[in-house]
Motif scaffolding. Structure first.
Motif, PDB file in Angstrom:
ATOM      1  N   TYR A 127       0.794  -1.227   0.000  1.00  0.00           N
ATOM      2  CA  TYR A 127       0.000   0.000   0.000  1.00  0.00           C
ATOM      3  C   TYR A 127       0.827   1.278   0.000  1.00  0.00           C
ATOM      4  O   TYR A 127       0.275   2.361  -0.193  1.00  0.00           O
ATOM      5  CB  TYR A 127      -0.939   0.028   1.214  1.00  0.00           C
ATOM      6  CG  TYR A 127      -1.935  -1.086   1.201  1.00  0.00           C
ATOM      7  CD1 TYR A 127      -2.927  -1.144   0.228  1.00  0.00           C
ATOM      8  CD2 TYR A 127      -1.889  -2.088   2.156  1.00  0.00           C
ATOM      9  CE1 TYR A 127      -3.839  -2.171   0.208  1.00  0.00           C
ATOM     10  CE2 TYR A 127      -2.805  -3.120   2.145  1.00  0.00           C
ATOM     11  CZ  TYR A 127      -3.772  -3.159   1.174  1.00  0.00           C
ATOM     12  OH  TYR A 127      -4.676  -4.175   1.155  1.00  0.00           O
ATOM     13  N   GLY A 128       2.091   1.192   0.270  1.00  0.00           N
ATOM     14  CA  GLY A 128       2.917   2.384   0.295  1.00  0.00           C
ATOM     15  C   GLY A 128       2.811   3.126   1.608  1.00  0.00           C
ATOM     16  O   GLY A 128       2.435   2.585   2.637  1.00  0.00           O
ATOM     17  N   GLY A 129       3.154   4.426   1.545  1.00  0.00           N
ATOM     18  CA  GLY A 129       3.186   5.259   2.740  1.00  0.00           C
ATOM     19  C   GLY A 129       1.812   5.635   3.241  1.00  0.00           C
ATOM     20  O   GLY A 129       0.782   5.213   2.715  1.00  0.00           O
ATOM     21  N   PRO A 130       1.774   6.477   4.264  1.00  0.00           N
ATOM     22  CA  PRO A 130       0.500   6.868   4.883  1.00  0.00           C
ATOM     23  C   PRO A 130      -0.282   7.842   4.016  1.00  0.00           C
ATOM     24  O   PRO A 130      -0.108   9.039   4.088  1.00  0.00           O
ATOM     25  CB  PRO A 130       0.929   7.498   6.205  1.00  0.00           C
ATOM     26  CG  PRO A 130       2.334   7.913   5.998  1.00  0.00           C
ATOM     27  CD  PRO A 130       2.918   7.015   4.975  1.00  0.00           C
ATOM     28  N   ARG A 131      -1.155   7.323   3.177  1.00  0.00           N
ATOM     29  CA  ARG A 131      -1.969   8.203   2.339  1.00  0.00           C
ATOM     30  C   ARG A 131      -3.452   8.097   2.646  1.00  0.00           C
ATOM     31  O   ARG A 131      -4.265   8.720   1.998  1.00  0.00           O
ATOM     32  CB  ARG A 131      -1.720   7.905   0.873  1.00  0.00           C
ATOM     33  CG  ARG A 131      -2.011   6.472   0.513  1.00  0.00           C
ATOM     34  CD  ARG A 131      -1.671   6.179  -0.908  1.00  0.00           C
ATOM     35  NE  ARG A 131      -1.415   4.748  -0.976  1.00  0.00           N
ATOM     36  CZ  ARG A 131      -1.259   4.093  -2.072  1.00  0.00           C
ATOM     37  NH1 ARG A 131      -1.316   4.722  -3.205  1.00  0.00           N
ATOM     38  NH2 ARG A 131      -1.048   2.814  -2.059  1.00  0.00           N
TER      39      ARG A 131
ATOM     40  N   LEU B  71      -6.382   6.350   9.844  1.00  0.00           N
ATOM     41  CA  LEU B  71      -6.832   4.954   9.869  1.00  0.00           C
ATOM     42  C   LEU B  71      -6.102   4.094   8.847  1.00  0.00           C
ATOM     43  O   LEU B  71      -6.577   3.031   8.472  1.00  0.00           O
ATOM     44  CB  LEU B  71      -8.341   4.887   9.625  1.00  0.00           C
ATOM     45  CG  LEU B  71      -9.193   5.483  10.746  1.00  0.00           C
ATOM     46  CD1 LEU B  71     -10.664   5.411  10.380  1.00  0.00           C
ATOM     47  CD2 LEU B  71      -8.929   4.802  12.060  1.00  0.00           C
ATOM     48  N   ASN B  72      -4.956   4.547   8.430  1.00  0.00           N
ATOM     49  CA  ASN B  72      -4.135   3.782   7.511  1.00  0.00           C
ATOM     50  C   ASN B  72      -3.689   2.482   8.187  1.00  0.00           C
ATOM     51  O   ASN B  72      -3.122   2.511   9.282  1.00  0.00           O
ATOM     52  CB  ASN B  72      -2.923   4.626   7.118  1.00  0.00           C
ATOM     53  CG  ASN B  72      -2.016   3.931   6.142  1.00  0.00           C
ATOM     54  OD1 ASN B  72      -2.363   2.899   5.574  1.00  0.00           O
ATOM     55  ND2 ASN B  72      -0.852   4.500   5.948  1.00  0.00           N
ATOM     56  N   PRO B  73      -3.938   1.329   7.571  1.00  0.00           N
ATOM     57  CA  PRO B  73      -3.544   0.062   8.199  1.00  0.00           C
ATOM     58  C   PRO B  73      -2.034  -0.044   8.391  1.00  0.00           C
ATOM     59  O   PRO B  73      -1.576  -0.610   9.381  1.00  0.00           O
ATOM     60  CB  PRO B  73      -4.057  -1.011   7.253  1.00  0.00           C
ATOM     61  CG  PRO B  73      -4.596  -0.326   6.075  1.00  0.00           C
ATOM     62  CD  PRO B  73      -4.669   1.117   6.332  1.00  0.00           C
ATOM     63  N   THR B  74      -1.275   0.522   7.474  1.00  0.00           N
ATOM     64  CA  THR B  74       0.176   0.489   7.614  1.00  0.00           C
ATOM     65  C   THR B  74       0.608   1.284   8.843  1.00  0.00           C
ATOM     66  O   THR B  74       1.477   0.850   9.607  1.00  0.00           O
ATOM     67  CB  THR B  74       0.842   1.069   6.355  1.00  0.00           C
ATOM     68  OG1 THR B  74       0.325   0.409   5.210  1.00  0.00           O
ATOM     69  CG2 THR B  74       2.336   0.883   6.394  1.00  0.00           C
TER      70      THR B  74
END
Length: 145
Positions: free
Chosen positions: A59-63, A67-70
């Motif tokens: 998914y990459g970085g926090p975009r 609530l970003n799972p990463t």
């Protein structure tokens, strides 16, 4: 045993202070002393980092915002990172007592013959712990999707 020998035997604590490697110290000490609980603890400390790298690659970085799972997995990994530091220092101090009094903690052959512990209960607890960890990671994967 002097303090230098105790520190030499506790070199694995350094791994807990290295981010991304904090569980490998517990895995090493678990293999050395044949302790399943420490092995599970080391895997538990390493699993969020492994999952974080997989999620970051997918998914990459926090975009997605907060609530970003990463980002959530990274927060869990950081929390477990600090817990592993505290736990490894605590365990090393407890093991210093074992190093100091090895004859007290050594199992003799006569005590092995009189041991009436229920091994199946310990095995069931380990399986229950593994199932619980798998369920937690399935929940994280479901949240990530």
């Amino acid at each position: 045993m002097d303090i230098f020998d105790k520190i030499k035997k506790s070199w694995w604590v350094i791994l807990s202070f290295i981010m991304f490697l904090n569980g490998f110290g517990f895995i090493y000490i678990a293999v050395k002393y044949n302790n399943r609980n420490w092995l599970l603890e080391g895997v538990m400390y390493e699993a969020p980092w492994f999952l974080y790298f997989i999620m970051f690659a997918m998914y990459g970085g926090p975009r997605y915002g907060i609530l970003n799972p990463t980002l959530l997995i990274l927060l869990l990994a950081m929390l477990l990172y600090f817990v592993s530091i505290i736990r490894s220092v605590w365990l090393a101090v407890k093991l210093w007592d074992v190093y100091e009094n090895e004859e007290k903690y050594t199992i003799s052959s006569t005590s092995l013959k009189n041991d009436n512990n229920n091994e199946s209960g310990s095995f069931n607890n380990n399986i229950l712990c593994c199932v619980f960890l798998i369920v937690i990671f399935i929940i994280f994967a479901a949240v990530a999707l």
